[in-house]
Design a protein around this motif. Sequence first.
Motif, short mmCIF file in Angstrom:
data_model
loop_
_atom_site.label_atom_id
_atom_site.label_comp_id
_atom_site.label_asym_id
_atom_site.label_seq_id
_atom_site.Cartn_x
_atom_site.Cartn_y
_atom_site.Cartn_z
N SER A 77 48.05 40.37 48.50
CA SER A 77 46.96 41.15 47.92
C SER A 77 46.88 41.01 46.40
CB SER A 77 47.11 42.64 48.28
OG SER A 77 47.00 42.83 49.68
N ILE A 78 47.86 40.31 45.81
CA ILE A 78 47.87 40.13 44.36
C ILE A 78 46.85 39.07 43.95
CG2 ILE A 78 49.27 39.45 42.37
CD1 ILE A 78 51.74 40.41 43.90
N GLU A 79 46.00 39.44 42.99
CA GLU A 79 45.01 38.51 42.46
C GLU A 79 45.58 37.73 41.28
OE1 GLU A 79 42.56 38.05 44.26
OE2 GLU A 79 41.21 39.74 44.52
N LYS A 80 44.87 36.72 40.84
CA LYS A 80 45.34 35.88 39.73
C LYS A 80 45.50 36.67 38.44
CE LYS A 80 43.70 31.44 41.49
NZ LYS A 80 42.81 30.26 41.26
N ASP A 81 44.72 37.74 38.29
CA ASP A 81 44.82 38.55 37.07
C ASP A 81 45.92 39.59 37.14
OD1 ASP A 81 43.79 40.43 38.79
OD2 ASP A 81 41.93 40.77 37.68
N GLY A 82 46.68 39.60 38.27
CA GLY A 82 47.79 40.54 38.42
C GLY A 82 47.43 41.81 39.14
N SER A 83 46.15 42.06 39.36
CA SER A 83 45.74 43.25 40.10
C SER A 83 46.08 43.07 41.58
CB SER A 83 44.25 43.51 39.93
OG SER A 83 43.48 42.44 40.47
#
Length: 239
Positions: free
Chosen positions: A134-140
């Motif tokens: 669930s982690i996105e490239k921006d860290g969210s």
Amino acid sequence: MGSSQAIDLLKEELPVEQDSLVLSGDVKTGLVIVDVVNGFCTVGAGNLAPTVPDKQISGMVDETLRLAKVFCDNKWPVFAFLDSHHPDIPEHPYPPHCIAGTDEAKLVPALQWLENEPNATLRCKDCIDGFLASIEKDGSNVFVDWVKTNQIKAILVVGICTDICVLDFVCSALSARNRGFLSPLEDVVVYSGGCATFDLPPDVARTVKGLAHPQKLMHHVGLYMAKGRGAKVVSEVSF
């Protein structure tokens, strides 16, 4: 010792006390569905799908459908993980499975309506642990955001496999909760009747040079490990 005797012994030595859960809407609860896709649940659908009808898996699908309908009817939040892999990125030690864009990576027919359900959030995942996926490239983190946006205090987890993808997600969610990353989440609840795992008996495993994975035993082990990490395990869910 036969397999049924081994399971009885395991349950005696490693008991898992299971409660019942009654949902009324008083505690904001979200339903998390793990990998109820064709590639794991539909007979003959792929390398990791059952080869013959499987009672534990079909029961899990039925219970997941029952819960999903009630949650959506009440507009309670639903989050569904769908195992989905790039064809050129293997997931050892497993053979190719749930390749993105194929029927294997789609929800089972009974749950495909969730794709158009505004109350449901669907997340394709390319690793065992849905929390990490669930982690996105921006860290969210899409799952963390879902918990916070909906102010969820408890999650009810169902899906497949009890001792693999379900367990890994549950453990990560519990660790994140303990670190304060999932506020206001308090409880992680695993519904045993809404979970299932695959069956690879020892004699079959030897012929394919694989790791034995007796279904009933490993299902119990998954529940035991989840409870040991701090999850609540329930055998009944009613409304």
